[in-house]
Motif scaffolding. Structure first.
Motif, PDB file in Angstrom:
ATOM      1  N   PHE A  66      -4.828  16.549  23.791  1.00 53.18           N
ATOM      2  CA  PHE A  66      -3.588  17.139  23.295  1.00 53.18           C
ATOM      3  C   PHE A  66      -3.243  16.680  21.882  1.00 53.18           C
ATOM      4  N   ALA A  67      -3.978  15.734  21.328  1.00 51.68           N
ATOM      5  CA  ALA A  67      -3.680  15.187  20.005  1.00 51.68           C
ATOM      6  C   ALA A  67      -3.652  16.300  18.962  1.00 51.68           C
ATOM      7  N   GLU A  94       0.240  17.993  35.061  1.00 48.79           N
ATOM      8  CA  GLU A  94       1.298  17.024  34.755  1.00 48.79           C
ATOM      9  C   GLU A  94       1.257  16.611  33.285  1.00 48.79           C
ATOM     10  N   ASN A  95       0.068  16.416  32.736  1.00 49.45           N
ATOM     11  CA  ASN A  95      -0.059  16.085  31.311  1.00 49.45           C
ATOM     12  C   ASN A  95       0.538  17.190  30.451  1.00 49.45           C
ATOM     13  N   GLY A 146      -7.996  19.173  28.602  1.00 45.79           N
ATOM     14  CA  GLY A 146      -6.634  18.807  28.994  1.00 45.79           C
ATOM     15  C   GLY A 146      -6.534  17.373  29.476  1.00 45.79           C
ATOM     16  N   VAL A 147      -7.438  16.516  29.005  1.00 42.85           N
ATOM     17  CA  VAL A 147      -7.466  15.112  29.417  1.00 42.85           C
ATOM     18  C   VAL A 147      -6.661  14.277  28.432  1.00 42.85           C
ATOM     19  N   LYS A 148      -5.783  13.443  28.984  1.00 45.91           N
ATOM     20  CA  LYS A 148      -5.050  12.457  28.190  1.00 45.91           C
ATOM     21  C   LYS A 148      -5.262  11.116  28.882  1.00 45.91           C
ATOM     22  N   ALA A 149      -6.217  10.347  28.377  1.00 46.46           N
ATOM     23  CA  ALA A 149      -6.591   9.069  28.981  1.00 46.46           C
ATOM     24  C   ALA A 149      -6.421   7.965  27.935  1.00 46.46           C
ATOM     25  N   ASP A 150      -5.192   7.481  27.810  1.00 47.33           N
ATOM     26  CA  ASP A 150      -4.873   6.479  26.789  1.00 47.33           C
ATOM     27  C   ASP A 150      -5.720   5.219  26.925  1.00 47.33           C
TER      28      ASP A 150
END
Length: 91
Positions: free
Chosen positions: A42-43, A84-85, A31-35
């Motif tokens: 989530f991609a 939150e993501n 569940g990591v979204k680290a741009d």
């Protein structure tokens, strides 16, 4: 509800009782979204209106990784950021 050996259900609500509507479960890894490091669990996942299932903490890296360096928890490993993501993605 027990799925496997351990389950943790978190909700950002102050209500005494919370129900989870019958919805499709979508697994999103950690569940990591680290741009900033090009990491997005989530991609390609359609989570809108669904319930997400994710692993706790960060992906395990090693001391030589560029970002997830072993046991130290990054900001992306905290459950609040993960929730939150998921919410931003419509889950």
């Amino acid at each position: 509800m027990l799925l496997g050996d351990h389950v943790l259900i978190k909700c950002l609500s102050t209500k005494k009782h919370v129900s989870i509507p019958k919805s499709e479960l979508v697994f999103v890894g950690f569940g990591v979204k680290a741009d900033e490091v090009g990491w997005n669990d989530f991609a390609g996942a359609d989570v809108k209106g669904k319930t997400v299932v994710m692993l706790m903490c960060d992906p395990r890296g090693d001391a030589d990784s560029l970002y997830f360096r072993g046991r130290a928890l990054s900001q992306h490993g905290y459950s609040l950021e993960k929730i939150e993501n998921a919410a931003r993605m419509g889950a």
